[in-house]
Design an enzyme around this catalytic site. Structure first.
Site, PDB file in Angstrom:
ATOM      1  N   ARG A 176      -3.897   3.880   0.004  1.00  0.00           N
ATOM      2  CA  ARG A 176      -2.547   4.377   0.339  1.00  0.00           C
ATOM      3  C   ARG A 176      -1.688   4.643  -0.908  1.00  0.00           C
ATOM      4  O   ARG A 176      -0.464   4.436  -0.897  1.00  0.00           O
ATOM      5  CB  ARG A 176      -1.807   3.430   1.285  1.00  0.00           C
ATOM      6  CG  ARG A 176      -2.490   3.193   2.600  1.00  0.00           C
ATOM      7  CD  ARG A 176      -2.616   4.433   3.472  1.00  0.00           C
ATOM      8  NE  ARG A 176      -3.492   4.180   4.595  1.00  0.00           N
ATOM      9  CZ  ARG A 176      -4.817   4.462   4.589  1.00  0.00           C
ATOM     10  NH1 ARG A 176      -5.399   5.040   3.559  1.00  0.00           N
ATOM     11  NH2 ARG A 176      -5.544   4.195   5.648  1.00  0.00           N
ATOM     12  N   SER A 226       1.051   2.593  11.020  1.00  0.00           N
ATOM     13  CA  SER A 226       0.920   1.203  10.566  1.00  0.00           C
ATOM     14  C   SER A 226       2.117   0.868   9.682  1.00  0.00           C
ATOM     15  O   SER A 226       2.370   1.552   8.697  1.00  0.00           O
ATOM     16  CB  SER A 226      -0.350   1.023   9.740  1.00  0.00           C
ATOM     17  OG  SER A 226      -1.464   1.297  10.531  1.00  0.00           O
ATOM     18  N   GLU A 296       3.822  -0.329   4.370  1.00  0.00           N
ATOM     19  CA  GLU A 296       3.167   0.960   4.103  1.00  0.00           C
ATOM     20  C   GLU A 296       4.218   2.068   4.259  1.00  0.00           C
ATOM     21  O   GLU A 296       4.197   3.070   3.550  1.00  0.00           O
ATOM     22  CB  GLU A 296       2.020   1.187   5.103  1.00  0.00           C
ATOM     23  CG  GLU A 296       1.337   2.526   4.914  1.00  0.00           C
ATOM     24  CD  GLU A 296       0.017   2.651   5.684  1.00  0.00           C
ATOM     25  OE1 GLU A 296      -0.725   1.662   5.788  1.00  0.00           O
ATOM     26  OE2 GLU A 296      -0.262   3.762   6.162  1.00  0.00           O
TER      27      GLU A 296
HETATM   28  C1  FAD Z   1       1.354   7.551  15.223  1.00  0.00           C
HETATM   29  C2  FAD Z   1       1.011   7.541  13.752  1.00  0.00           C
HETATM   30  C3  FAD Z   1      -0.301   7.323  13.361  1.00  0.00           C
HETATM   31  C4  FAD Z   1      -0.632   7.301  11.990  1.00  0.00           C
HETATM   32  N1  FAD Z   1      -1.933   7.084  11.649  1.00  0.00           N
HETATM   33  C5  FAD Z   1      -2.262   7.077  10.327  1.00  0.00           C
HETATM   34  C6  FAD Z   1      -3.621   6.854   9.935  1.00  0.00           C
HETATM   35  O1  FAD Z   1      -4.518   6.716  10.744  1.00  0.00           O
HETATM   36  N2  FAD Z   1      -3.895   6.838   8.606  1.00  0.00           N
HETATM   37  C7  FAD Z   1      -2.935   7.009   7.656  1.00  0.00           C
HETATM   38  O2  FAD Z   1      -3.249   6.991   6.458  1.00  0.00           O
HETATM   39  N3  FAD Z   1      -1.643   7.215   8.012  1.00  0.00           N
HETATM   40  C8  FAD Z   1      -1.286   7.260   9.311  1.00  0.00           C
HETATM   41  N4  FAD Z   1       0.024   7.471   9.675  1.00  0.00           N
HETATM   42  C9  FAD Z   1       1.063   7.589   8.618  1.00  0.00           C
HETATM   43  C10 FAD Z   1       1.323   9.028   8.130  1.00  0.00           C
HETATM   44  O3  FAD Z   1       1.014   9.991   9.127  1.00  0.00           O
HETATM   45  C11 FAD Z   1       0.564   9.341   6.844  1.00  0.00           C
HETATM   46  O4  FAD Z   1       0.942   8.458   5.794  1.00  0.00           O
HETATM   47  C12 FAD Z   1       0.792  10.784   6.362  1.00  0.00           C
HETATM   48  O5  FAD Z   1      -0.086  11.060   5.296  1.00  0.00           O
HETATM   49  C13 FAD Z   1       2.227  11.052   5.904  1.00  0.00           C
HETATM   50  O6  FAD Z   1       2.384  12.453   5.781  1.00  0.00           O
HETATM   51  P1  FAD Z   1       3.821  13.135   5.975  1.00  0.00           P
HETATM   52  O7  FAD Z   1       3.657  14.593   5.669  1.00  0.00           O
HETATM   53  O8  FAD Z   1       4.405  12.807   7.281  1.00  0.00           O
HETATM   54  O9  FAD Z   1       4.619  12.435   4.797  1.00  0.00           O
HETATM   55  P2  FAD Z   1       6.119  11.888   4.814  1.00  0.00           P
HETATM   56  O10 FAD Z   1       6.240  10.746   5.745  1.00  0.00           O
HETATM   57  O11 FAD Z   1       7.057  13.028   4.984  1.00  0.00           O
HETATM   58  O12 FAD Z   1       6.208  11.349   3.312  1.00  0.00           O
HETATM   59  C14 FAD Z   1       5.410  10.264   2.903  1.00  0.00           C
HETATM   60  C15 FAD Z   1       5.488  10.200   1.359  1.00  0.00           C
HETATM   61  O13 FAD Z   1       4.856  11.355   0.819  1.00  0.00           O
HETATM   62  C16 FAD Z   1       5.801  12.109   0.041  1.00  0.00           C
HETATM   63  N5  FAD Z   1       5.479  13.528   0.249  1.00  0.00           N
HETATM   64  C17 FAD Z   1       5.324  14.190   1.426  1.00  0.00           C
HETATM   65  N6  FAD Z   1       4.964  15.466   1.187  1.00  0.00           N
HETATM   66  C18 FAD Z   1       4.902  15.611  -0.167  1.00  0.00           C
HETATM   67  C19 FAD Z   1       4.579  16.685  -1.048  1.00  0.00           C
HETATM   68  N7  FAD Z   1       4.249  17.900  -0.604  1.00  0.00           N
HETATM   69  N8  FAD Z   1       4.627  16.448  -2.392  1.00  0.00           N
HETATM   70  C20 FAD Z   1       4.962  15.231  -2.871  1.00  0.00           C
HETATM   71  N9  FAD Z   1       5.296  14.178  -2.096  1.00  0.00           N
HETATM   72  C21 FAD Z   1       5.244  14.383  -0.754  1.00  0.00           C
HETATM   73  C22 FAD Z   1       7.165  11.698   0.489  1.00  0.00           C
HETATM   74  O14 FAD Z   1       8.112  11.865  -0.543  1.00  0.00           O
HETATM   75  C23 FAD Z   1       6.926  10.231   0.829  1.00  0.00           C
HETATM   76  O15 FAD Z   1       6.960   9.460  -0.338  1.00  0.00           O
HETATM   77  C24 FAD Z   1       0.376   7.508  11.020  1.00  0.00           C
HETATM   78  C25 FAD Z   1       1.694   7.751  11.444  1.00  0.00           C
HETATM   79  C26 FAD Z   1       2.010   7.767  12.776  1.00  0.00           C
HETATM   80  C27 FAD Z   1       3.422   8.049  13.191  1.00  0.00           C
END
Ligand code: FAD
Length: 303
Positions: A176, A226, A296
């Site tokens: 992560r 998580s 996380e």
């Molecule tokens: C129901 C549910 C299930 C999930 N299951 C999983 C799972 O199985 N495995 C898992 O790993 N995660 C899981 N997640 C968590 C999440 O989906 C992941 O961490 C995902 O990778 C976050 O992506 P995001 O685009 O939503 O990032 P955001 O939440 O928008 O941002 C997360 C971080 O990434 C940064 N960021 C986002 N985009 C960029 C970019 N283009 N450049 C630089 N920084 C950026 C942000 O600044 C922040 O620090 C789950 C979440 C939910 C709600």
């Protein structure tokens, strides 16, 4: 409102793509978060670079948002500019066994394209509700797979504004985390290397993983997935269950009864409720098992 900054942002991304006092609860899967002073939706790496430059020139803080699926934004919101890299910047191209996606592409869309092209290796990510940019930052993973297994390279914009292509190894993807996360780089584009596979098998694996999620996770409530990282040698959800906090609530924030590793928003939870609940969980697990739970979910803004 800072009119000069507003005008400059409109000039770069168009006034339809600049919102003032935007409620962040509309853009996080937790459905929590107060207003951001400015919220912009760029269409290209040129626009992303120019928005960042304007923020730097004016001393305005900025934050890059993907799909907000791993984020808790404070109730008082964010003082600065949220740059959401999402649908406006999400093209996906397939060449042979390689997929190249702009960072705003949703993992589910990339997985669907991989399926359509008969490419295997990305099924693990099909149910993670983030963008591919956010997934690189977090080295997202599930069911035995992680981004590290499939990334060929990522193109990033550094804090200094230079654009670099980093190989899988250079990205230093860990549990992560990544170099990008530590350096606060902006992910622009991601290339994946997959393998030729049988579409029926790819589809059925995606279905199987989806069913696992639906059965095990509280997808019927807003959450950020998580809440805590997996502590070495333990499972956060099991520790939380074993200290007797299944269903424990603070206001509308609750430790999910279905999966104790998830904190859910039962309706009108505030960011403060979530934080208070997380503090209680962390304290009780530390007290009873001596294990430190690390969040996380990332936090942003004023609580
Ligand atoms: C129901 C549910 C299930 C999930 N299951 C999983 C799972 O199985 N495995 C898992 O790993 N995660 C899981 N997640 C968590 C999440 O989906 C992941 O961490 C995902 O990778 C976050 O992506 P995001 O685009 O939503 O990032 P955001 O939440 O928008 O941002 C997360 C971080 O990434 C940064 N960021 C986002 N985009 C960029 C970019 N283009 N450049 C630089 N920084 C950026 C942000 O600044 C922040 O620090 C789950 C979440 C939910 C709600």
């Amino acid at each position: 409102m800072n009119q000069d900054l507003y005008n400059q942002l409109c000039e770069i991304v168009g006034s339809d793509n600049v919102h003032v006092d935007e409620e962040m609860k509309k853009h996080t899967t937790f459905r929590i978060g107060g207003p951001a002073d400015f919220y912009v939706l760029p269409h290209s790496k040129d626009e992303i670079g120019r928005v960042v430059q304007v923020c730097k020139n004016t001393g305005e803080p900025f934050y890059v948002l993907g799909n907000g699926s791993n984020l808790l934004v404070g109730d008082k919101g964010y003082r600065g500019v949220i740059i959401q890299i999402f649908k406006n910047y999400s093209d996906i191209i397939i060449e042979g066994t390689q997929i190249t996606a702009k960072s705003g592409a949703l993992l589910s869309k990339v997985a669907k394209k991989a399926l359509d092209a008969g490419l295997t290796g990305f099924e693990f990510a099909s149910g993670i509700p983030g963008t591919i940019g956010g997934a690189v930052v977090m080295n997202a993973g599930a069911y035995g797979g992680e981004m590290k297994d499939v990334i060929l390279s990522a193109t990033v914009m550094t804090q200094e504004g230079s654009i670099q292509k980093l190989s899988n190894q250079e990205l230093q993807l860990g549990y992560r985390t990544s170099l990008v996360a530590r350096q606060n780089d902006i992910v622009l584009e991601v290339s994946l290397e997959l393998k030729k596979g049988d579409p029926d098998q790819i589809r059925s694996l995606m279905e199987e993983l989806k069913n696992k999620r639906v059965t095990k996770q509280p997808l019927e409530y807003p959450s950020a997935g998580s809440t805590f990282k997996r502590p070495e040698g333990y499972f956060a959800g099991k520790l939380i269950m074993d200290v007797g906090l299944r269903g424990f609530s603070v206001g509308d924030a609750q430790v999910s009864e279905k999966h104790c590793g998830f904190v859910i928003n039962k309706g009108n939870a505030s960011a403060r409720d979530i934080v208070a609940l997380m503090d209680e969980v962390t304290g009780r697990v530390k007290e009873q098992f001596g294990v430190t739970l690390e969040p996380e979910v990332k936090r942003l803004g004023e609580f």
